[in-house]
Design an enzyme around this catalytic site. Structure first.
Site, PDB file in Angstrom:
ATOM      1  CE1 TYR A  53       3.623 -11.982   0.459  1.00  0.00           C
ATOM      2  CE2 TYR A  53       2.017 -12.654   1.732  1.00  0.00           C
ATOM      3  CZ  TYR A  53       1.906 -11.861   1.069  1.00  0.00           C
ATOM      4  OH  TYR A  53       1.303 -11.565  -0.058  1.00  0.00           O
ATOM      5  CB  SER A 236      -3.094  -4.487  -3.686  1.00  0.00           C
ATOM      6  OG  SER A 236      -2.727  -3.426  -3.236  1.00  0.00           O
ATOM      7  CG  LEU A 238      -7.222  -0.146   1.022  1.00  0.00           C
ATOM      8  CD1 LEU A 238      -7.016   0.377   2.325  1.00  0.00           C
ATOM      9  CD2 LEU A 238      -8.678   1.188   1.271  1.00  0.00           C
ATOM     10  N   GLY A 241      -2.321   1.562  -0.610  1.00  0.00           N
ATOM     11  CA  GLY A 241      -2.741   2.861   0.093  1.00  0.00           C
ATOM     12  C   GLY A 241      -2.753   4.195  -0.325  1.00  0.00           C
ATOM     13  CG  LEU A 243      -7.920   3.607  -3.943  1.00  0.00           C
ATOM     14  CD1 LEU A 243      -8.701   2.527  -4.065  1.00  0.00           C
ATOM     15  CD2 LEU A 243      -8.976   4.841  -3.660  1.00  0.00           C
ATOM     16  CB  THR A 244      -5.733   5.813   2.709  1.00  0.00           C
ATOM     17  OG1 THR A 244      -4.055   6.325   2.555  1.00  0.00           O
ATOM     18  CG2 THR A 244      -5.577   4.721   2.564  1.00  0.00           C
ATOM     19  N   GLY A 245      -5.598   8.572   0.196  1.00  0.00           N
ATOM     20  CA  GLY A 245      -5.436   9.820  -0.051  1.00  0.00           C
ATOM     21  C   GLY A 245      -4.252  10.162   1.070  1.00  0.00           C
ATOM     22  CE  LYS A 246      -0.980   5.102   3.253  1.00  0.00           C
ATOM     23  NZ  LYS A 246      -0.196   4.228   4.188  1.00  0.00           N
TER      24      LYS A 246
END
Length: 347
Positions: A53, A236, A238, A241, A243-246
């Protein structure tokens, strides 16, 4: 913050684990430090990182920077004992680290020493194998996965050699416990069998992808986790990302992960938006935030030890931490089960 056992280690980890893979690219050192401060204030005691990372993007120039951010926080605060620290050794094929060398007795010592130096600590609480030398079906490779070319005797000999090297690090005191990542049920069972035969330390945990959209863990691995006390460290949760809907309606917010990885590692498919919408609708119907619903659902699974989440802003971090206060009732769980049947494996 609920605490869960980490395998049979005797350690108890917070049900939410602070992920760190954006520290050093999308997030500065100061922002990484602020995230650690806020997470610990909220009751988190578990931080996950890796020698490779940060990511998004990955590069030779930034490799190792995330561990350095954590190390400088330890040096600044003196709070090493307040954290259960997990990191990972990179495996075969990732050219940025040791020219893509596989995990072996020849690489483990150097990898551990490198992480300790960057982390500014004398020990790592949980040292994880980032992916198996023989390969993995994770990261959407399940669609074409074929283990028939593997040599069983060679795989088991490699595992035994690796366990021996890990045992030597445990004896040195540089690592306390060991875990797996991106492993299969068969592979995990073999690691456990070899440990029981006295070949090295017992694997405490398994860090695999798991979310409302990615449920490969639900069958064989779930059974193994429950019977063998090898808890899931879900990454992961989400779905990068989604599942945030963004990202609904084709949106790509500036600075979001999709600006760096357009297909989100193979997660962007024709069926994905409808699946995401089904879960967004459930959250709206029950007056829940979709982020907190998604995280709470993973945390409530019977095989989960901790849910690893990441954030790039204070608002995202606070929203995710709020999931610790959410318990999903039966009616929500029933709606989630129905959505899963209607939208199985969307990527």
């Amino acid at each position: 913050m609920k605490m869960n056992p980490l395998g049979r280690t005797g350690l108890r980890v917070s049900e939410l684990c602070l992920g760190s893979m954006t520290w050093g690219t999308q997030n500065s050192e100061a922002e990484g430090h602020a995230q650690i401060d806020r997470a610990l204030d909220a009751g988190v005691n578990f931080i996950d990182t890796a020698e490779m990372y940060p990511v998004n993007p990955k590069s030779a120039e930034t490799q190792g920077r995330t561990e350095e951010v954590i190390g400088s926080w330890f040096a600044r605060t003196g709070r090493r004992d307040d954290v259960i620290l997990a990191t990972k050794i990179s495996g075969e094929g990732y050219q940025v680290v040791r020219d893509g060398a596989p995990i072996s007795p020849a690489t483990i010592r150097a990898a551990v020493e490198g992480s300790l130096k960057r982390l500014r600590t004398d020990h790592i609480d949980l040292y994880q194998l980032h992916w198996p030398n023989r390969g993995s079906y994770m990261f959407r490779q399940n669609w074409t996965y074929d283990p028939s070319g593997q040599n069983t005797a060679r795989v088991l000999a490699d595992m035994e050699d690796t366990l021996g090297a890990l045992e030597r690090e445990v004896e040195r005191g540089t690592i306390r416990h060991v875990g797996l990542s991106n492993e299969s049920a068969w592979g995990t069972a073999q690691w456990l069998r070899l440990a029981e035969a006295g070949r090295g330390p017992r694997m405490a945990s398994l860090q695999n992808e798991y979310s409302l959209l990615c449920r490969l863990y639900d069958t064989d691995l779930a059974e193994l986790s429950v019977h063998e006390d090898v808890g899931l460290l879900a990454f992961s949760p989400l779905a990068a990302g989604l599942l945030t809907g963004k990202y609904q309606g084709g949106a790509v917010p500036p600075g979001s992960r999709m600006t760096y990885v357009a297909d989100l590692g193979g997660r962007v498919t024709k069926r994905m938006p409808d699946a995401v919408q089904a879960y967004l609708d459930i959250a709206a119907r029950h007056g829940l935030d979709p982020v907190q619903m998604a995280l709470a659902w993973v945390a409530q699974r019977p095989f989960t030890a901790s849910v690893i989440f990441g954030a790039t802003s204070p608002a995202q971090l606070d929203l995710a931490l709020g999931a610790a206060d959410v318990t999903l009732p039966d009616e929500v769980l029933r709606d989630i089960d129905a959505a899963h049947r209607a939208h199985p494996m969307p990527y």
